[in-house]
Each structure stands twice: as C-alpha cells, then as structure tokens.
Enzyme design. Structure first.
Site, PDB file in Angstrom:
ATOM      1  N   ASP A  92       0.843  -1.189   0.000  1.00  0.00           N
ATOM      2  CA  ASP A  92       0.000   0.000   0.000  1.00  0.00           C
ATOM      3  C   ASP A  92       0.880   1.240   0.000  1.00  0.00           C
ATOM      4  OD1 ASP A  92       0.681  -0.562   2.822  1.00  0.00           O
ATOM      5  OD2 ASP A  92      -0.584   1.174   3.245  1.00  0.00           O
ATOM      6  N   GLU A 156      -0.126  -0.591   5.739  1.00  0.00           N
ATOM      7  CA  GLU A 156       0.865  -0.015   6.656  1.00  0.00           C
ATOM      8  C   GLU A 156       0.743   1.494   6.725  1.00  0.00           C
ATOM      9  OE1 GLU A 156       4.525   1.830   8.066  1.00  0.00           O
ATOM     10  OE2 GLU A 156       3.717   1.968   6.027  1.00  0.00           O
TER      11      GLU A 156
END
Length: 451
Positions: A92, A156
């Site tokens: 991500d 994250e």
C-alpha cells in the site's frame, strides 16, 4: 561493487526488476477506499501472490486482515533444519497528494536523472522487488540456504493495524529466527545503514463545536465563539515558541546516542527554504529520532475561495503525534487527549477520536544477525561500514513481532533514503541502491545460514 556471483546475478536482473516495479507502481494501491478503488489494492496483492508462486513459494495466501485489507503471505522451504527468516514489505502507498506537483505521472514509473520515479517506488513496492531480487540471486547461485517467509502488508500507511491484529490471532504464521523489515532506508545514498529505533505514532481526529450553526461575522463576530479560532488556539498550544512539541506530561528532552545528522545536511534533505529556521532544540538527531513530534495533518475549514463572512460553528483537525522509543503509545495518546481538552478555550465542546496507533521500537544490535548483515553490507558497499541510525517514522508491526517472538532478531533496511522523498511528490528510488541492497540481503541470508 566488488565482483562476486551474487552481485553479477543481481546486476543482470535489474532490467527485469525495473519492468516489475513499473507493473507494481501502476496499481493505485492506497488503502483508503474512500479515495481509491479497493480493486487497485487487490490487483497489487494478486500481482505479489503470483510473483511468489513463480519463485516456488508454497502456502501463498491473501490474508483478509481485520481492517478490511489484504496482506500477502508465502513460504519458501529451505534445507532440512535450516533457520527461518521472515522478509517484510508493504504494497500500500500514500496518496499522490498534488498530482500537478509531480514532474511525471505518479503511478507510472519514469526514469529521470538516474532515478526511477513513481509513488511507492521506494516506499515500499521497491522493497518487494528487493526481496525478490535477493532470492533470485541466491537461487541462481546454489539455492536459498534458509527457510523464507514473506509477508507483504496492505495497510501499513494507514496505521489501521490489520496485520498486527491478524498476527496476534495467528501467532505461528510469522514465527521466525530473524526478521528483515524492508521498509527503512540508508542515511544517505551509498552509506549502508540499519535502522535501530522507530518512533511510535498516534493519530487523533479532533472536533470542536461552539454554535448551533454558522453566524454572520458582522452581526455576531466579537462575542460569538468561533470554533475555528478555538481549534487554532488548541493547535498552537502543542508547540513552544521555538517549535518544540509541548504535550503536557510528555517528556521531550531525550538525547540520541549514535549517528548524528548534520544540520546543513538535514536542511538540504528536507529542502528547507533559505532563511527559514528549523524548529525545536537539541541536535537534529535528538529531534527526529529521540523526541516526540506533533504534526497537524489536516484541518476541515472553509477554503479561501468561496468563503463567506461567517463565524464558524464547528471545526476539526487530524493530528499525528510521533512517540519516541521508551514511551508507551497508549499513554502518550491519553496525554495528548488530556492536553487538547485542557487547552480548548471558551468552554467549547471538544471530542477526540483515535484512528490509528503504533508502538515505538528499539532493536538489539548485539545479535549475531547484525554481524551477518554488517559483513554483507561491507561486500555490497565496498569501503563503507554499516551505520546505525534512528527513524522518525513508525512501522507498528515491528513491536507486534517483537512481542510475539521475543527471541527473534529484527533488522530494518530499505530504499527510503532522503533523496527518495517518500510520502511527498516526485517519490523515487535509486536503482543503484536497489541493486546494492538486494546483494546485501542475499549475502546476509548466506552469512546468517552459516553462522
């Protein structure tokens, strides 16, 4: 780089690595599905799962984590009785921010001035490619000498804790002798660095309300309590005159012991405008690695264009507090909430909502894994000695893994050196750093297996 078979193999694989990184960067995998389609993150996760299967990983799975995102897991068996190493990265990415500020399209990997530009190129899709390069180099030179687990997180950057909670619910899944977190970076390009501390983090959404509705500023201004003005007063209370973070009850005097960060280098790395001073006191390393730091991430208020002459009835902000090692993030959150409530003026109504939190981390640098990495770095970076640095950012999973596996050794390396400009416009990765760190990781796995 001195010639050795692993280095030669990595060099030969770089063109393929660039192609793969371009494919991975093309996914707009921001784990905020109010901004970007979930399908973009799912596409990136599936790409990684297929890459792991192609390298011989078994038990490859897309893990549905409690925050609604997916992490990718795979296991590569090594020789009988071999140690187990967990390799971590995340797919991500941060939003591209102002796309007009990018010299090239943020989700299109572009080479310019010897660097590869694109959102996630360094943080941390490049980390995924680094792990793949290291493993491919070992497979081409006698095989991977350890059992390898790979975990690639899907949220994250959001700090929503999905993988941490999943790991706590499935404690055997990520168990390993050593864990290599590929989400840090060298202190500068060409200086091999392991990150030994991380600040923790808490995110608070603050809402202040003063009126039933907006009022005409000419008719009511001067007596009617302005929610936006109250919010400004609260936010100002979080900093001293010199810019130091001031949260009531939170220590902000710690000192950093280790690699120092020259002020002029920091000004260059941070691109501080001429004539603008740095904030805080103590050394730069003290301020960014050892002390708390508050940042106002956003404010909901009327934009200048189209604003009306009104006293605002409500206002809100998103506040980040970075928490240094040795300070419990939950306790820091309570102190920040209490500070905000105590400093809200005029009896205004204030509410705070925590939307993310992660603990700080401190590594054990005396472990055998650190020596194995130092020896590997010396080969990958001829003439340089591995340095120890802190990192102001947070990787919440680190403390979760340290708690679950107290005997595991944890090392943090990666591609996010200052020139990478992670989280900013024009993020980029140095292909030379990708090459050298891939060699270092491959040699580390060999050294560690033999140790």
């Amino acid at each position: 780089m001195s010639s050795n078979p692993v280095a030669e193999t990595v060099a030969s694989l770089l063109p393929r690595a660039k192609t793969e990184l371009a494919e991975l960067v093309a996914f707009k995998s921001v784990a905020d599905f109010a901004q970007f389609p979930r399908s973009e993150s799912e596409g990136a996760a599936n790409w990684i799962a297929e890459a792991l299967r192609a390298e011989g990983f078994v038990d490859v799975a897309l893990l549905d984590t409690p925050d609604g995102t997916q992490s990718v897991y795979g296991f590569l068996p090594g020789p009988e009785g071999a140690k187990t190493v967990l390799l971590y990265a995340h797919y991500d990415v941060q939003p591209p921010l102002d796309e007009a500020g990018w010299a090239t399209a943020p989700f299109e990997l572009t080479e310019r001035d010897g660097r590869w530009y694109g959102r996630g190129s360094a943080d941390c899709k490049g980390g995924v490619i680094m792990h793949l390069l290291a493993l491919r180099a070992l497979k081409a030179n006698g095989g991977v000498p350890v059992n390898v687990k790979v975990i690639v997180e899907g949220s994250e950057e959001q700090g929503t804790g999905g993988l941490e909670r999943y790991a706590e619910q499935h404690p055997e899944l990520l168990r390993a002798d050593t864990i290599v977190i590929g989400d840090a970076g060298n202190f500068r390009v060409g200086l091999p660095t392991v990150t030994t501390t991380l600040r923790g983090m808490t995110l608070l959404r603050v809402q202040i309300d003063t009126l039933a509705g907006n009022l005409h500023s000419g008719q009511f201004g001067g007596a009617a309590p302005d929610a936006l003005g109250a919010l400004v007063r609260v936010l100002d209370s979080l900093r001293a005159e010199d810019g130091s973070t001031t949260v009531d009850g939170l220590d902000a005097t710690a000192r950093w012991e280790g690699l120092e960060y020259p002020e002029e280098q920091f000004r260059t790395d941070a691109k501080v405008l001429d004539g603008v001073g740095l904030i805080g006191d103590g050394s730069v390393a003290d301020r960014i690695w050892a002390r708390p730091a508050v940042t106002v991430l956003g404010i909901d208020c009327p934009p200048v264009v189209g604003a009306t002459p009104s006293v605002q009835a409500g206002a809100r902000a998103l506040i980040s507090l970075r928490v240094p090692p040795g300070v419990d993030a939950a306790e820091a959150t309570k102190l920040l909430q209490a500070h905000i409530e105590a400093h809200t003026p005029w009896g205004a109504r204030v509410t705070t909502e925590q939307i993310g939190r992660g603990q700080a981390f401190r590594a054990d640098t005396s472990s055998p894994a650190y020596q194995a990495m130092a020896d590997a770095m010396a080969v990958a970076y001829p003439g340089e000695t591995m340095s120890y640095a802190g990192q102001g950012g947070s990787i919440p999973l680190c403390n979760t893994l340290a708690g679950l596996y107290p005997q595991a050794e944890i090392l943090l390396i990666g591609l996010s050196e200052p020139e990478a400009q992670i989280h900013a416009v024009n993020e980029s990765v140095s292909p030379e750093e990708l090459e050298r760190l891939s060699v270092a990781e491959a040699l580390f796995l060999t050294n560690y297996a033999a140790g």
